[in-house]
Design a protein around this motif. Structure first.
Motif, PDB file in Angstrom:
ATOM      1  N   LYS A  42     -12.305  -5.646 -11.352  1.00 56.58           N
ATOM      2  CA  LYS A  42     -11.903  -4.252 -11.551  1.00 56.58           C
ATOM      3  C   LYS A  42     -10.797  -3.924 -10.552  1.00 56.58           C
ATOM      4  O   LYS A  42     -11.046  -3.670  -9.380  1.00 56.58           O
ATOM      5  CB  LYS A  42     -13.109  -3.327 -11.364  1.00 56.58           C
ATOM      6  CG  LYS A  42     -14.195  -3.521 -12.419  1.00 56.58           C
ATOM      7  CD  LYS A  42     -15.352  -2.557 -12.218  1.00 56.58           C
ATOM      8  CE  LYS A  42     -16.408  -2.754 -13.303  1.00 56.58           C
ATOM      9  NZ  LYS A  42     -17.564  -1.843 -13.129  1.00 56.58           N
ATOM     10  N   TRP A  43      -9.583  -3.946 -11.048  1.00 50.10           N
ATOM     11  CA  TRP A  43      -8.422  -3.723 -10.200  1.00 50.10           C
ATOM     12  C   TRP A  43      -8.159  -2.231 -10.017  1.00 50.10           C
ATOM     13  O   TRP A  43      -8.215  -1.460 -10.980  1.00 50.10           O
ATOM     14  CB  TRP A  43      -7.191  -4.394 -10.801  1.00 50.10           C
ATOM     15  CG  TRP A  43      -7.304  -5.881 -10.889  1.00 50.10           C
ATOM     16  CD1 TRP A  43      -7.936  -6.591 -11.863  1.00 50.10           C
ATOM     17  CD2 TRP A  43      -6.797  -6.843  -9.963  1.00 50.10           C
ATOM     18  NE1 TRP A  43      -7.862  -7.935 -11.613  1.00 50.10           N
ATOM     19  CE2 TRP A  43      -7.166  -8.126 -10.449  1.00 50.10           C
ATOM     20  CE3 TRP A  43      -6.069  -6.751  -8.786  1.00 50.10           C
ATOM     21  CZ2 TRP A  43      -6.817  -9.296  -9.788  1.00 50.10           C
ATOM     22  CZ3 TRP A  43      -5.722  -7.924  -8.126  1.00 50.10           C
ATOM     23  CH2 TRP A  43      -6.093  -9.174  -8.625  1.00 50.10           C
ATOM     24  N   ASN A  44      -7.857  -1.852  -8.799  1.00 47.83           N
ATOM     25  CA  ASN A  44      -7.466  -0.467  -8.523  1.00 47.83           C
ATOM     26  C   ASN A  44      -5.981  -0.334  -8.853  1.00 47.83           C
ATOM     27  O   ASN A  44      -5.136  -0.943  -8.189  1.00 47.83           O
ATOM     28  CB  ASN A  44      -7.722  -0.133  -7.050  1.00 47.83           C
ATOM     29  CG  ASN A  44      -7.316   1.285  -6.709  1.00 47.83           C
ATOM     30  OD1 ASN A  44      -7.495   2.198  -7.520  1.00 47.83           O
ATOM     31  ND2 ASN A  44      -6.751   1.486  -5.523  1.00 47.83           N
ATOM     32  N   ALA A  45      -5.656   0.439  -9.880  1.00 44.64           N
ATOM     33  CA  ALA A  45      -4.275   0.539 -10.364  1.00 44.64           C
ATOM     34  C   ALA A  45      -3.640   1.884  -9.998  1.00 44.64           C
ATOM     35  O   ALA A  45      -4.274   2.938 -10.149  1.00 44.64           O
ATOM     36  CB  ALA A  45      -4.236   0.340 -11.873  1.00 44.64           C
ATOM     37  N   VAL A  46      -2.398   1.820  -9.509  1.00 43.18           N
ATOM     38  CA  VAL A  46      -1.652   3.021  -9.129  1.00 43.18           C
ATOM     39  C   VAL A  46      -0.283   2.985  -9.808  1.00 43.18           C
ATOM     40  O   VAL A  46       0.428   1.975  -9.735  1.00 43.18           O
ATOM     41  CB  VAL A  46      -1.469   3.104  -7.599  1.00 43.18           C
ATOM     42  CG1 VAL A  46      -0.614   4.314  -7.227  1.00 43.18           C
ATOM     43  CG2 VAL A  46      -2.823   3.173  -6.900  1.00 43.18           C
ATOM     44  N   HIS A  47       0.082   4.082 -10.480  1.00 40.81           N
ATOM     45  CA  HIS A  47       1.387   4.187 -11.125  1.00 40.81           C
ATOM     46  C   HIS A  47       2.451   4.396 -10.054  1.00 40.81           C
ATOM     47  O   HIS A  47       2.382   5.346  -9.276  1.00 40.81           O
ATOM     48  CB  HIS A  47       1.385   5.356 -12.114  1.00 40.81           C
ATOM     49  CG  HIS A  47       2.715   5.621 -12.730  1.00 40.81           C
ATOM     50  ND1 HIS A  47       3.192   4.929 -13.828  1.00 40.81           N
ATOM     51  CD2 HIS A  47       3.691   6.515 -12.396  1.00 40.81           C
ATOM     52  CE1 HIS A  47       4.393   5.386 -14.143  1.00 40.81           C
ATOM     53  NE2 HIS A  47       4.714   6.338 -13.295  1.00 40.81           N
ATOM     54  N   VAL A  48       3.435   3.511  -9.992  1.00 39.28           N
ATOM     55  CA  VAL A  48       4.499   3.597  -8.993  1.00 39.28           C
ATOM     56  C   VAL A  48       5.731   4.290  -9.564  1.00 39.28           C
ATOM     57  O   VAL A  48       6.316   5.174  -8.939  1.00 39.28           O
ATOM     58  CB  VAL A  48       4.869   2.191  -8.480  1.00 39.28           C
ATOM     59  CG1 VAL A  48       6.064   2.252  -7.530  1.00 39.28           C
ATOM     60  CG2 VAL A  48       3.672   1.545  -7.788  1.00 39.28           C
ATOM     61  N   ALA A  49       6.128   3.881 -10.745  1.00 39.32           N
ATOM     62  CA  ALA A  49       7.282   4.435 -11.452  1.00 39.32           C
ATOM     63  C   ALA A  49       7.140   4.013 -12.911  1.00 39.32           C
ATOM     64  O   ALA A  49       6.304   3.156 -13.230  1.00 39.32           O
ATOM     65  CB  ALA A  49       8.589   3.917 -10.852  1.00 39.32           C
ATOM     66  N   PRO A  50       7.922   4.601 -13.828  1.00 40.49           N
ATOM     67  CA  PRO A  50       7.820   4.173 -15.225  1.00 40.49           C
ATOM     68  C   PRO A  50       7.963   2.653 -15.368  1.00 40.49           C
ATOM     69  O   PRO A  50       8.949   2.062 -14.930  1.00 40.49           O
ATOM     70  CB  PRO A  50       8.979   4.911 -15.895  1.00 40.49           C
ATOM     71  CG  PRO A  50       9.134   6.153 -15.085  1.00 40.49           C
ATOM     72  CD  PRO A  50       8.869   5.728 -13.670  1.00 40.49           C
TER      73      PRO A  50
END
Length: 316
Positions: A42-50
């Motif tokens: 279960k990866w912790n995902a963060v949106h950085v840019a489009p």
């Protein structure tokens, strides 16, 4: 007497074969368990840019019989998102400085360099200009001089050395970085015979490709919370992540993954230098910092090592 000796020999040989087969089954079963651990993580995902996502996961004593901390920047290459190379012919500076000078979204440290005199030990071409040549010693290419990253517009490729002397000079692309060793090439794991020293467990930096996406990967190491990976383990990880091509970059205390606007000054991983070497009586300017003991208990984002070159992710 001779018959008894032959019987004993055959019995011992049979026992050795049985033990070897059992060991192979154990190793195979463990590899399958590790593969499932990575696939089901279960990866912790963060949106950085489009089109750009940062994924992180800490494996608490569950991967390769050890704890591992992995950070992956996934980049969908497009007209907006493209890769580049930042480099200095002689000067060394932290990864974040290269990124900030180019207003990049992200960066990872690049290929191997001379800690005392500065400059890359491997061929670098930036914006169409050769910055450093490959320093071949005794007519024999090092393991980190047998593959390269080529960048042309929004296309990134990983290519294998073709055994010619002027190979890198003839590679296409405005940007070229020679590095290695190759981990996965055309969906196949590349096996290296050495298992200790550089090839043993260390912090790692990787550039990998899958379809039209590029991945910058940092594996922490030399710490109680993260053992680091051997080249063999790293290759397996790339295979389980379904990378089509993957190449090892300079690692150890150089490993730094930086993301714009990320906390801790943008440094995503946990550099193993950790300023420990600055206060070490054993440290002498220009020495190989990886020969100094790391602080295995301190777990933070300080200690970013000055390097000679980086891979940049930029947005138009």
């Amino acid at each position: 007497m001779r018959g008894k000796q032959q019987h004993r020999f055959y019995s011992l040989t049979k026992a050795a074969i049985v033990l070897a087969v059992c060991a192979c089954h154990v190793i195979s079963a463990k590899a399958q368990t590790d593969s499932a651990t990575v696939v089901n993580a279960k990866w912790n995902a963060v949106h950085v840019a489009p089109g750009i996502i940062l994924k992180q996961c800490w494996f608490d004593s569950t991967l390769f019989h050890s704890s591992q901390n992995i950070s992956i920047l996934e980049v969908k290459l497009s007209r907006k998102n493209h890769a580049g190379i930042g480099s200095e012919a002689k000067q060394l500076k932290p990864t974040h400085e290269y990124a900030q000078e180019r207003n990049a979204v992200a960066a990872i440290n690049g290929t191997f360099f001379n800690m005392k005199e500065g400059g890359s030990e491997d061929y670098i071409r930036s914006n169409g200009k050769a910055i450093n040549a490959t320093l071949v010693k005794d007519g024999q290419r090092s393991f980190h001089q047998q593959a390269a990253i080529t960048i042309s517009r929004n296309k990134v490729n990983i290519v294998q050395w073709d055994s010619t002397a002027a190979w890198e000079d003839n590679l296409p692309g405005k940007e070229v970085m020679v590095s290695g060793p190759l981990l996965v090439y055309k969906n196949k794991i590349i096996e290296w015979p050495l298992k200790t020293g550089f090839f043993g467990r260390n912090p790692r930096s990787v550039l990998a490709m899958r379809k039209k996406k590029l991945y910058l990967i940092a594996v922490d190491g030399r710490n109680e919370k993260a053992a680091g990976m051997s080249i063999a383990e790293l290759s397996l990880l790339m295979h389980w992540l379904k990378m089509y091509n993957a190449i090892n970059l300079d690692g150890g205390g150089s490993t730094t993954l930086w993301v714009k606007n990320y906390p801790y000054g943008g440094v995503v991983n946990h550099p193993s230098d950790n300023h420990q070497w600055l206060h070490s009586d054993a440290y002498k300017p220009g020495m190989d910092l990886d020969n100094l003991p790391a602080d295995t208990t301190r777990w933070d984002h300080t200690g970013e090592r000055p390097v000679a070159n980086v891979i940049l992710i930029e947005r138009r």
